[in-house]
Structure formats: C-alpha cells, structure tokens
Write an enzyme that holds these catalytic residues in place. Structure first.
Site, PDB file in Angstrom:
ATOM      1  N   ASP A  15       0.876  -1.346   0.131  1.00 17.76           N
ATOM      2  CA  ASP A  15       0.078  -0.226  -0.126  1.00 17.76           C
ATOM      3  C   ASP A  15       0.768   1.330   0.110  1.00 17.76           C
ATOM      4  O   ASP A  15       2.027   1.225   0.454  1.00 17.76           O
ATOM      5  CB  ASP A  15      -0.948   0.086   1.224  1.00 17.76           C
ATOM      6  CG  ASP A  15      -1.948   0.951   1.138  1.00 17.76           C
ATOM      7  OD1 ASP A  15      -2.157   1.505   0.023  1.00 17.76           O
ATOM      8  OD2 ASP A  15      -2.847   1.267   2.267  1.00 17.76           O
ATOM      9  N   GLY A  18       0.003   5.712  -4.297  1.00 22.19           N
ATOM     10  CA  GLY A  18      -0.625   6.850  -4.570  1.00 22.19           C
ATOM     11  C   GLY A  18      -0.027   8.136  -3.651  1.00 22.19           C
ATOM     12  O   GLY A  18       0.505   9.186  -4.501  1.00 22.19           O
ATOM     13  N   HIS A  32       2.187   3.797  -9.051  1.00 23.86           N
ATOM     14  CA  HIS A  32       2.011   2.302  -9.418  1.00 23.86           C
ATOM     15  C   HIS A  32       3.085   1.730 -10.214  1.00 23.86           C
ATOM     16  O   HIS A  32       3.502   0.474  -9.946  1.00 23.86           O
ATOM     17  CB  HIS A  32       0.467   2.250  -9.951  1.00 23.86           C
ATOM     18  CG  HIS A  32      -0.578   2.607  -9.270  1.00 23.86           C
ATOM     19  ND1 HIS A  32      -0.772   2.072  -7.837  1.00 23.86           N
ATOM     20  CD2 HIS A  32      -1.735   3.344  -9.520  1.00 23.86           C
ATOM     21  CE1 HIS A  32      -1.884   2.521  -7.417  1.00 23.86           C
ATOM     22  NE2 HIS A  32      -2.444   3.380  -8.150  1.00 23.86           N
ATOM     23  N   LEU A 126      10.659 -20.630  -5.222  1.00 22.74           N
ATOM     24  CA  LEU A 126       9.799 -19.794  -4.503  1.00 22.74           C
ATOM     25  C   LEU A 126       8.467 -19.987  -5.114  1.00 22.74           C
ATOM     26  O   LEU A 126       8.469 -20.022  -6.400  1.00 22.74           O
ATOM     27  CB  LEU A 126      10.416 -18.457  -4.663  1.00 22.74           C
ATOM     28  CG  LEU A 126       9.541 -17.487  -4.002  1.00 22.74           C
ATOM     29  CD1 LEU A 126       9.557 -17.288  -2.352  1.00 22.74           C
ATOM     30  CD2 LEU A 126       9.777 -15.709  -4.499  1.00 22.74           C
TER      31      LEU A 126
END
Ligand code: IPE
Ligand code: IPE
Ligand code: MG
Length: 235
Positions: A15, A18, A32, A126
């Site tokens: 998060d 922005g 982004h 992974l």
C-alpha cells in the site's frame, strides 16, 4: 530449546503508491509504476531469504471502484508486468500463481496469467502468489457455495466439513498459512485480505510507502519475527 521461528510464507499488502507519487508532485499512476518495479526487486530478495511462499496483494475487488482512468492504468501496468515476468521467473526458478476473481479481468490478461502459471508450474525455489481482483469475503463465500452444493448432491456429509476441507475450497488451496503479514504505508487494517488464512499470522505494520520498501526493512522484519513468541501458527 530452540525458539527461533522459521518463516516459510510472507504475505504483503503493498500500500501507499498513490501517496508516494503525490509527495513527489506526480500522478498516482507513476506511483503504481514504481510499485510494480518494487514487486520485481522484493521477489528477487525473497529468494535469498529462504522464504518459500510470497503472497502479494496487487489489486482488491474493492479497487474496481476506483476511477476508470486509474483502473485502466493499473490494468495496463499489469499487462506489461505479465509480458515481462516469464523470463524473470524462469531464470529465478519461481512458480507463479494467481488468486482472486479472475472472470472480472480481461480475457487477454486471464490468458497471460494462465500461461505464466503453466510455464512456471515445475519451478521450486519460491512460490509467488499474486492476489488480483482478490477479496477474502468473496473467496470464503465461494467456498461455502461449493461445499453447500456438494452436500446438496450427497457428495459430502455435513459432519465431514472440517477446517482442512474448508481450506481446500479456497483459492489458496495447498499453500500454507502466512507466518508474517506486512502492510506498508501506515494503515493498520486488513482490507479484505486472507481473512481465514491469517488467523495466527504475526502482523507487522510499517509507515514506509510501498515503492520505498526494500530488502533491509524486509530482513529486519524477518529477524524480529524469528524471536517473537508465537501461538498455534507454527508450521
Ligand atoms: C496500493 O497503493 C496499490 C493498489 C491498491 C492498487 P494505493 O493506490 O492504495 O496508494 P495510496 O494508499 O492511495 O497511497
Ligand atoms: C489494499 O489497499 C489493496 C492493495 C494493496 C492491493 P487499498 O489502499 O486499496 O486499501 P484501503 O482502501 O486503504 O483499505
Ligand atoms: Mg491505499
């Protein structure tokens, strides 16, 4: 007695893209773009840590409600990421899988997702699990519907519904529960992410915005985790 916890699975709520861009006077989409670049960097450093599963929250079902311009830009970035990712994951022996409401994504994107999953299915270093158009409540509801249908068709008895059989109906079937959940950007909420799977996961919140989240901080979290006193969640 050895009390060191081994981390097998890290989940991240990526998060703050922005706000990262806004701080620089740039459009949100620039954040982004930088965030997507950081996905590649963090995936690479995860390999060195010995962690076997990394689950990244890239786009939530609620994120569809953002402006059309922002959703379009995110889909464009996703498309580019999917095009570039094959070489990267094959070179790094990474298996990629996607969880979420796929039918909401464009056919073109869905095809690319399936292709990457198939090509990388045998890679072993992974497992990179990307949550796309993902919502945990939706995931749980679809598991409930699938179980209810089996009961209705006499394929399953009510008394045979267990935590294990329920887990096997989720998108994350076969993946162990996360040991660590990290949320960047200072928000302290779960935002409809892996609600069933994080029952005993250790939570870490950092103010760092996702594009700035790097290897050093990741290492620091793994180290702190290793000395935490855990309940029930141990693999
Ligand atoms: C996270 O960054 C990326 C996605 C949710 C797609 P945000 O876009 O939520 O950035 P902030 O939280 O507004 O800073
Ligand atoms: C959660 O971040 C979803 C992703 C990181 C993909 P959001 O920024 O969308 O969450 P809220 O709206 O702050 O809860
Ligand atoms: Mg956000």
């Amino acid at each position: 007695m050895d009390t060191t916890n081994i981390c097998n699975h890290i989940a991240i709520i990526m998060d703050g893209n922005g706000r990262w861009a806004k701080k620089r006077g740039m459009p949100r989409t620039y954040g982004h773009k930088k965030g997507a670049e950081n996905v590649v960097k963090i995936t690479r450093s995860m390999k060195e840590s010995g962690v076997k599963y990394l689950t990244l929250y890239a786009f939530s079902t609620e994120n569809w409600q953002r402006s059309k311009d922002e959703v379009d830009a995110l889909m464009q970035l996703l498309n580019e990421y999917l095009d570039k990712e094959l070489k990267e994951i094959m070179e790094n022996n990474v298996r990629i899988i996607f969880i979420g409401e796929r039918y909401m994504l464009s056919e073109d994107i869905q095809k690319k997702m399936l292709y990457l999953e198939q090509e990388s299915a045998k890679n072993t270093d992974l497992t990179l699990c990307i949550a796309l158009s993902y919502g945990s409540r939706q995931e749980i509801l679809s598991a409930v519907k699938s179980i209810a249908t089996k009961v209705k068709n006499d394929e399953l008895k009510v008394e045979d519904i267990t935590q294990e059989s329920f887990s096997n109906e989720l998108y994350t079937k076969g993946i162990p529960d996360p040991d660590i959940l990290i949320r960047t950007s200072g928000e302290q909420r779960i935002s409809n992410y892996l609600l069933w799977q994080i029952a005993y996961t250790e939570l870490f919140f950092t103010n760092t915005l996702w594009p700035d989240f790097g290897k050093d901080e990741l290492w620091d979290i793994i180290k702190k985790f290793s000395s935490r006193e855990r309940r029930y969640g141990k693999n």
